[in-house]
Design a protein around this motif. Structure first.
Motif, PDB file in Angstrom:
ATOM      1  N   LEU A  50      -9.472  25.429  -0.309  1.00 35.76           N
ATOM      2  CA  LEU A  50      -9.783  26.115   0.602  1.00 35.76           C
ATOM      3  C   LEU A  50     -10.612  25.458   1.924  1.00 35.76           C
ATOM      4  N   HIS A  51     -10.764  26.214   3.004  1.00 34.96           N
ATOM      5  CA  HIS A  51     -11.934  25.595   3.902  1.00 34.96           C
ATOM      6  C   HIS A  51     -13.094  26.005   3.334  1.00 34.96           C
ATOM      7  N   VAL A  52     -14.000  25.087   3.217  1.00 30.16           N
ATOM      8  CA  VAL A  52     -15.349  25.572   2.615  1.00 30.16           C
ATOM      9  C   VAL A  52     -16.273  26.204   3.683  1.00 30.16           C
ATOM     10  N   THR A  53     -16.149  27.511   3.826  1.00 29.37           N
ATOM     11  CA  THR A  53     -16.757  28.099   4.862  1.00 29.37           C
ATOM     12  C   THR A  53     -17.799  29.122   4.401  1.00 29.37           C
ATOM     13  N   SER A  54     -18.581  30.026   5.040  1.00 31.51           N
ATOM     14  CA  SER A  54     -19.228  30.980   4.341  1.00 31.51           C
ATOM     15  C   SER A  54     -18.266  32.266   3.949  1.00 31.51           C
ATOM     16  N   GLU A  55     -17.303  32.343   4.706  1.00 31.63           N
ATOM     17  CA  GLU A  55     -16.205  33.418   4.273  1.00 31.63           C
ATOM     18  C   GLU A  55     -15.528  33.101   3.136  1.00 31.63           C
ATOM     19  N   THR A  56     -15.364  31.847   2.722  1.00 28.49           N
ATOM     20  CA  THR A  56     -14.561  31.204   1.515  1.00 28.49           C
ATOM     21  C   THR A  56     -15.749  31.451   0.325  1.00 28.49           C
ATOM     22  N   ALA A  57     -16.959  31.145   0.831  1.00 32.65           N
ATOM     23  CA  ALA A  57     -18.047  31.392  -0.429  1.00 32.65           C
ATOM     24  C   ALA A  57     -17.918  33.145  -0.778  1.00 32.65           C
ATOM     25  N   ASN A 340     -10.538  24.669  15.544  1.00 31.51           N
ATOM     26  CA  ASN A 340     -11.423  25.593  15.298  1.00 31.51           C
ATOM     27  C   ASN A 340     -12.085  25.611  14.098  1.00 31.51           C
ATOM     28  N   LEU A 341     -11.825  24.823  13.125  1.00 33.64           N
ATOM     29  CA  LEU A 341     -12.633  24.674  11.829  1.00 33.64           C
ATOM     30  C   LEU A 341     -13.462  23.612  11.829  1.00 33.64           C
ATOM     31  N   SER A 342     -13.314  22.443  12.870  1.00 31.80           N
ATOM     32  CA  SER A 342     -13.927  21.013  12.769  1.00 31.80           C
ATOM     33  C   SER A 342     -15.116  21.256  13.909  1.00 31.80           C
ATOM     34  N   ALA A 344     -16.081  24.121  15.470  1.00 31.50           N
ATOM     35  CA  ALA A 344     -16.544  25.686  15.209  1.00 31.50           C
ATOM     36  C   ALA A 344     -16.500  26.017  13.736  1.00 31.50           C
ATOM     37  N   GLU A 345     -16.719  27.298  13.656  1.00 36.08           N
ATOM     38  CA  GLU A 345     -16.885  27.550  12.071  1.00 36.08           C
ATOM     39  C   GLU A 345     -15.604  28.415  11.551  1.00 36.08           C
ATOM     40  N   GLY A 346     -14.560  28.352  12.072  1.00 37.98           N
ATOM     41  CA  GLY A 346     -13.117  28.956  11.895  1.00 37.98           C
ATOM     42  C   GLY A 346     -13.220  30.344  12.252  1.00 37.98           C
ATOM     43  N   HIS A 347     -12.412  30.903  11.467  1.00 38.57           N
ATOM     44  CA  HIS A 347     -12.162  32.591  11.904  1.00 38.57           C
ATOM     45  C   HIS A 347     -13.491  33.495  11.639  1.00 38.57           C
ATOM     46  N   PRO A 348     -14.044  34.353  12.469  1.00 40.61           N
ATOM     47  CA  PRO A 348     -14.989  35.071  12.048  1.00 40.61           C
ATOM     48  C   PRO A 348     -14.694  36.032  10.800  1.00 40.61           C
ATOM     49  N   VAL A 351     -12.027  38.879  10.033  1.00 39.50           N
ATOM     50  CA  VAL A 351     -10.636  38.896   9.920  1.00 39.50           C
ATOM     51  C   VAL A 351     -10.449  38.093   8.523  1.00 39.50           C
ATOM     52  N   MET A 352     -11.352  37.319   8.055  1.00 42.90           N
ATOM     53  CA  MET A 352     -11.318  36.532   6.867  1.00 42.90           C
ATOM     54  C   MET A 352     -11.385  37.706   5.843  1.00 42.90           C
ATOM     55  N   ASP A 353     -12.365  38.749   6.062  1.00 44.67           N
ATOM     56  CA  ASP A 353     -12.317  39.930   5.086  1.00 44.67           C
ATOM     57  C   ASP A 353     -11.041  40.362   4.594  1.00 44.67           C
ATOM     58  N   SER A 355      -7.953  38.604   4.814  1.00 41.73           N
ATOM     59  CA  SER A 355      -7.219  37.500   4.542  1.00 41.73           C
ATOM     60  C   SER A 355      -7.639  37.255   2.766  1.00 41.73           C
ATOM     61  N   PHE A 356      -8.702  37.304   2.698  1.00 49.65           N
ATOM     62  CA  PHE A 356      -9.497  36.863   1.425  1.00 49.65           C
ATOM     63  C   PHE A 356      -9.330  38.073   0.457  1.00 49.65           C
ATOM     64  N   ALA A 357      -9.222  39.369   0.854  1.00 48.33           N
ATOM     65  CA  ALA A 357      -9.127  40.515   0.201  1.00 48.33           C
ATOM     66  C   ALA A 357      -7.714  40.373  -0.420  1.00 48.33           C
TER      67      ALA A 357
HETATM   68  N1  ADE Z   1      -9.251  29.563   7.835  1.00 44.21           N
HETATM   69  C1  ADE Z   1      -9.392  29.847   9.164  1.00 44.21           C
HETATM   70  N2  ADE Z   1     -10.824  30.290   9.439  1.00 44.21           N
HETATM   71  C2  ADE Z   1     -11.402  30.346   8.296  1.00 44.21           C
HETATM   72  C3  ADE Z   1     -12.627  30.614   7.690  1.00 44.21           C
HETATM   73  N3  ADE Z   1     -13.829  31.075   8.393  1.00 44.21           N
HETATM   74  N4  ADE Z   1     -12.910  30.420   6.404  1.00 44.21           N
HETATM   75  C4  ADE Z   1     -11.932  29.926   5.562  1.00 44.21           C
HETATM   76  N5  ADE Z   1     -10.671  29.441   6.055  1.00 44.21           N
HETATM   77  C5  ADE Z   1     -10.468  29.691   7.305  1.00 44.21           C
END
Ligand code: ADE
Length: 418
Positions: A50-57, A340-342, A344-348, A351-353, A355-357
């Motif tokens: 997955l995109h390794v972001t704070s939301e994915t964490a 958006n992910l390169s 900036a930081e991807g979706h806020p 909304v990832m709340d 998706s990841f639920a």
């Molecule tokens: N895809 C789009 N935005 C994202 C995010 N913030 N974290 C993980 N995957 C994403």
């Protein structure tokens, strides 16, 4: 524990970011509390790409709380937040293999490091784990209960594998849950794409002609937000129904050659290749900006640009200038990768709340129901989608009405007419 991150000393900053994102992820927090008590994933080995972001964490931490043994690699070479990767390793003892800017060889080495853990469930954003397993790591197939897929591009590939009889385990199309694509694809991509373009360029959108290729959920989101910031939005579509919808939503609709003559910014969100191709590149104005928010870096014809330019140079982080043979300058953002992910930081997180639920509950569903599932692409079960919507509304303090008994009976009847 094995890992490969840029610098483990970045962990402190990463932990702050992870905790900041958690504030906006109440549905996932709720699942985390439940997982922590009941351990529904006890003993499961889960591999995530997955995109390794704070939301994915926050998703990884939730899965671990549920009892899973988790390993994570990046689903795009440019989207990793190195501080978050460091914190996952140092503070949460989760194996991460991801470095922002990694080359292709390292990207696939990291995918193979996750696969070396012999996952029983795969969690993909773009189907790279699944396609690597089905092509080069077939020995892992016997061990696998199922997988989940986060994004439209991945789901399209998996459905094609299913049609061709080459999909060897069940996969849940998380993207297709209503609590995913209605929100993540539309409001998430809408906001984060504009965020990426602005962070990379600092241009004023008001007064610009902003061309969006693709009027799916992502295109709709970007078009609405660009319009909201004062741009005149032009839509490119190949589907007559979506083109008509865009027109009636108030946007100009035209073909690539027409749009090329007038557009200032071109963004592709189609999932297809060479969408910003020769027609646009040959005919566009001086100083145009090209960007992509689709999953793979194939949407802008970079080969054509490279073979028809005199020179290329980096003018700002995430901005490359191509000087064309005829003297025009064309600017490409984030090497044509997901802007958006390169940049900036991807979706806020909010909304990832949702998706990841969906990801967390789908993983639990596969782990507990895998005997019922066959080698197909499945939707997220309706109860899960509904539960997530209810939890999200509750977290926002919103109460809604219920049908009365009389209304339910009316809806179920066919005798009651005029
Ligand atoms: N895809 C789009 N935005 C994202 C995010 N913030 N974290 C993980 N995957 C994403």
């Amino acid at each position: 524990m094995e890992f490969d991150v840029k610098d483990i000393n970045l962990a402190k900053e990463g932990k702050n970011k992870i905790e900041w994102a958690a504030i906006e992820m109440p549905v996932l927090s709720n699942i985390r509390v439940e997982f922590s008590k009941k351990k529904p994933l006890k003993g499961l080995v889960l591999g995530a790409c997955l995109h390794v972001t704070s939301e994915t964490a926050n998703l990884m931490i939730t899965l671990k709380e549920g009892g899973a043994n988790v390993a994570l690699c990046a689903s795009n070479p440019l989207s990793t937040q190195d501080d978050v990767a460091a914190s996952l390793v140092k503070d949460y003892e989760i194996s991460v293999f991801a470095i922002k800017g990694e080359d292709n060889e390292t990207y696939y080495r990291h995918i193979n490091s996750v696969l070396d853990t012999r996952p029983q469930i795969t969690m993909d954003d773009g189907a790279d784990l699944i396609s690597t397993i089905h092509s080069r790591r077939k020995e892992l197939l016997e061990n696998i209960y199922g997988g989940t897929e986060e994004t439209t591009t991945g789901v399209i590939r998996l459905k094609s594998m299913e049609r061709n009889g080459v999909l060897f385990y069940p996969v849940i199309a998380v993207n297709d849950a209503r609590t995913k694509h209605f929100f993540d694809n539309r409001y998430g991509t809408g906001q984060s794409t504009i965020d990426g373009i602005l962070r990379a360029t600092n241009i004023l959108l008001a007064g610009k002609k902003f061309v969006v290729a693709g009027y799916g959920w992502c295109g709709k989101g970007v078009a609405a937000r660009a319009k909201g910031m004062g741009a005149s939005v032009i839509i490119l579509e190949v589907d007559p129904l979506k083109a008509l919808e865009a027109k009636m939503d108030g946007f100009d609709v035209m073909n690539s050659i027409e749009a090329a003559k007038t557009g200032d910014i071109f963004l592709s969100v189609t999932g297809n290749k060479n969408v910003i191709g020769k027609d646009i590149i040959k005919n566009c104005k001086d100083n145009v900006i090209l960007a992509n928010s689709g999953h793979f870096d194939v949407e802008i014809d970079l080969n054509y640009l490279k073979s028809n330019c005199k020179s290329k140079r980096k003018v700002r982080p995430f901005v490359e200038e191509y000087l064309m043979e005829d003297g025009r300058k064309i600017y490409v953002l984030a090497e044509g990768r997901l802007v958006n992910l390169s940049a900036a930081e991807g979706h806020p997180a909010s909304v990832m709340d949702m998706s990841f639920a969906n990801q967390a509950l789908s993983a639990k569903y596969i782990f507990t129901s895998n005997k019922k599932l066959s080698r197909k692409v499945y939707p997220v079960p309706e109860e899960i989608d509904k539960k997530i919507a209810e939890l999200k509304l509750k977290s926002m303090g919103i109460k809604i009405d219920r049908l009365t008994q009389e209304q339910e009976e009316y809806l179920n009847s066919w005798e009651i007419g005029t």
